[in-house]
Every structure is written in structure tokens, then in C-alpha cells.
Motif scaffolding. Structure first.
Motif, short mmCIF file in Angstrom:
data_model
loop_
_atom_site.label_atom_id
_atom_site.label_comp_id
_atom_site.label_asym_id
_atom_site.label_seq_id
_atom_site.Cartn_x
_atom_site.Cartn_y
_atom_site.Cartn_z
N GLY A 1 0.68 -1.54 -0.18
CA GLY A 1 0.14 0.10 0.10
C GLY A 1 0.67 1.40 -0.49
N PHE A 2 2.33 1.51 -0.14
CA PHE A 2 3.03 2.58 -0.62
C PHE A 2 2.58 2.90 -1.23
N GLU A 3 2.40 4.89 -1.08
CA GLU A 3 2.88 5.22 -2.52
C GLU A 3 4.04 6.05 -2.97
N ARG A 4 4.69 6.00 -4.20
CA ARG A 4 5.47 5.90 -4.76
C ARG A 4 5.44 7.30 -4.40
N THR A 5 6.33 8.98 -4.63
CA THR A 5 6.08 9.51 -4.16
C THR A 5 6.72 10.39 -4.91
N GLY A 6 8.07 9.73 -5.65
CA GLY A 6 9.12 10.58 -6.19
C GLY A 6 10.31 9.47 -6.15
#
Length: 173
Positions: free
Chosen positions: A148-153
Motif C-alpha cells: 500500500g505504499f505510495e511512490r512519491t518520487g
């Protein structure tokens, strides 16, 4: 500290774990997306001392993963406090895991990561937990996405492009 899952025990690293740590960190396949493999057992002893110091100073650090069935330390997993800036983040919790190759593909990274996230959000009351992985490490990037981690950069670390991930408490719970 001790965390149990169905198949595994996560506990603090001990001095006696140095041989299994050496097996892990001297393997070129394990270290493919990381620093160079270690070549001397003293390096694994020093690594354990550094992590033990993190337990004392920060109250958290990577944990040895023991397979219940075999009794073997098969790698490490868990949270650590980033005290040095990584991608302009400091004093944040970072999820990580590393396993000896013969134990890959058994779901152990996912199992230990879920236990570590549960601990971070419910025991440490973290609002966010971060993670990063080399952009070429498809296995780790897949697991972080599945958790569920969001790739933010992305950012550069030691010449490699890494993806930066963030998981909010409310996304996990």
C-alpha cells in the motif's frame, strides 16, 4: 523486543548472529542493488554493533528474522529511524528487509513487513512510514506497492536511481 508471525520470529540482533549476517551481506545477489558485499566477518560484527546502538539511542532498529521451522536466522526486517538525511527526510521511520536467497520467494518479506508496519503504526504511533528501493529492484518495488505504499518520487543514492515511498497510517489501518 520480539514480534511473532505464523512462521517467523523477529527479535533484536545479537552478537551470535554475526555468521548468518555475514552469509547475508557477503552474497553478491543480495547486495546487487546495495553497497558492495562484505568480505570479512568483522564487518558483520560491526554492523550488528551499529544496529544494537540504534536500539539504545532510537528505541528501534532492524530485527533478526528467525524461521520457526528451521530455527535459522534467514535475514533481517523492520523499521529504523533515519537519523541521517535520505531524500531530504530525517527522523522518520524507514521500512527495510533483506533475506538470504534460499529464503526468497516464500513471502517472508511481505510477512515481516506487515508485522513491522503494524508495530510502527500501533505501538510507535507513527503517522507515516517511509521506504525506498533501487528503481531496478523489481521485487522490493512490487512488495512496497502491494503493502500500500505510495511512490512519491525518486532520488539518487550512491549513483543509483531509487524510488521513494510513503505510507500513511490511515492507508494501512
Amino acid at each position: 523486543m520480539r514480534i511473532e508471525t505464523d512462521r517467523l520470529i523477529l527479535r533484536r540482533l545479537e552478537d551470535t548472529d554475526c555468521e548468518r549476517m555475514f552469509i547475508l551481506h557477503s552474497d553478491p545477489e543480495v547486495m546487487k542493488y546495495l553497497e558492495k558485499p562484505i568480505t570479512h566477518i568483522q564487518e558483520s560484527k560491526d554492523m550488528i554493533k551499529m544496529i544494537q546502538k540504534q536500539y539504545e539511542e532510537n528505541g528501534v532498529g532492524r530485527l533478526a528474522v528467525i524461521e520457526k521451522e528451521s530455527g535459522l536466522m534467514i535475514g533481517w526486517s523492520g523499521l529504523k529511524l533515519l537519523t541521517e538525511p535520505i531524500n531530504n527526510h530525517v527522523n522518520t521511520l524507514d521500512l527495510g528487509y533483506r533475506f538470504i536467497p534460499e529464503f526468497w520467494g516464500k513471502g517472508y518479506a511481505m510477512e515481516t513487513a506487515k508485522a513491522a508496519l503494524h508495530y510502527g503504526f500501533n505501538e510507535l504511533n507513527a503517522d507515516f512510514i517511509y521506504a525506498y528501493a533501487d528503481s531496478g529492484n523489481t521485487g522490493s518495488n512490487y512488495i512496497l506497492g502491494k503493502l500500500g505504499f505510495e511512490r512519491t518520487g525518486e532520488f539518487e543514492d550512491s549513483g543509483a536511481i531509487c524510488f521513494w515511498y510513503k505510507l500513511k497510517r490511515e492507508q494501512y489501518i
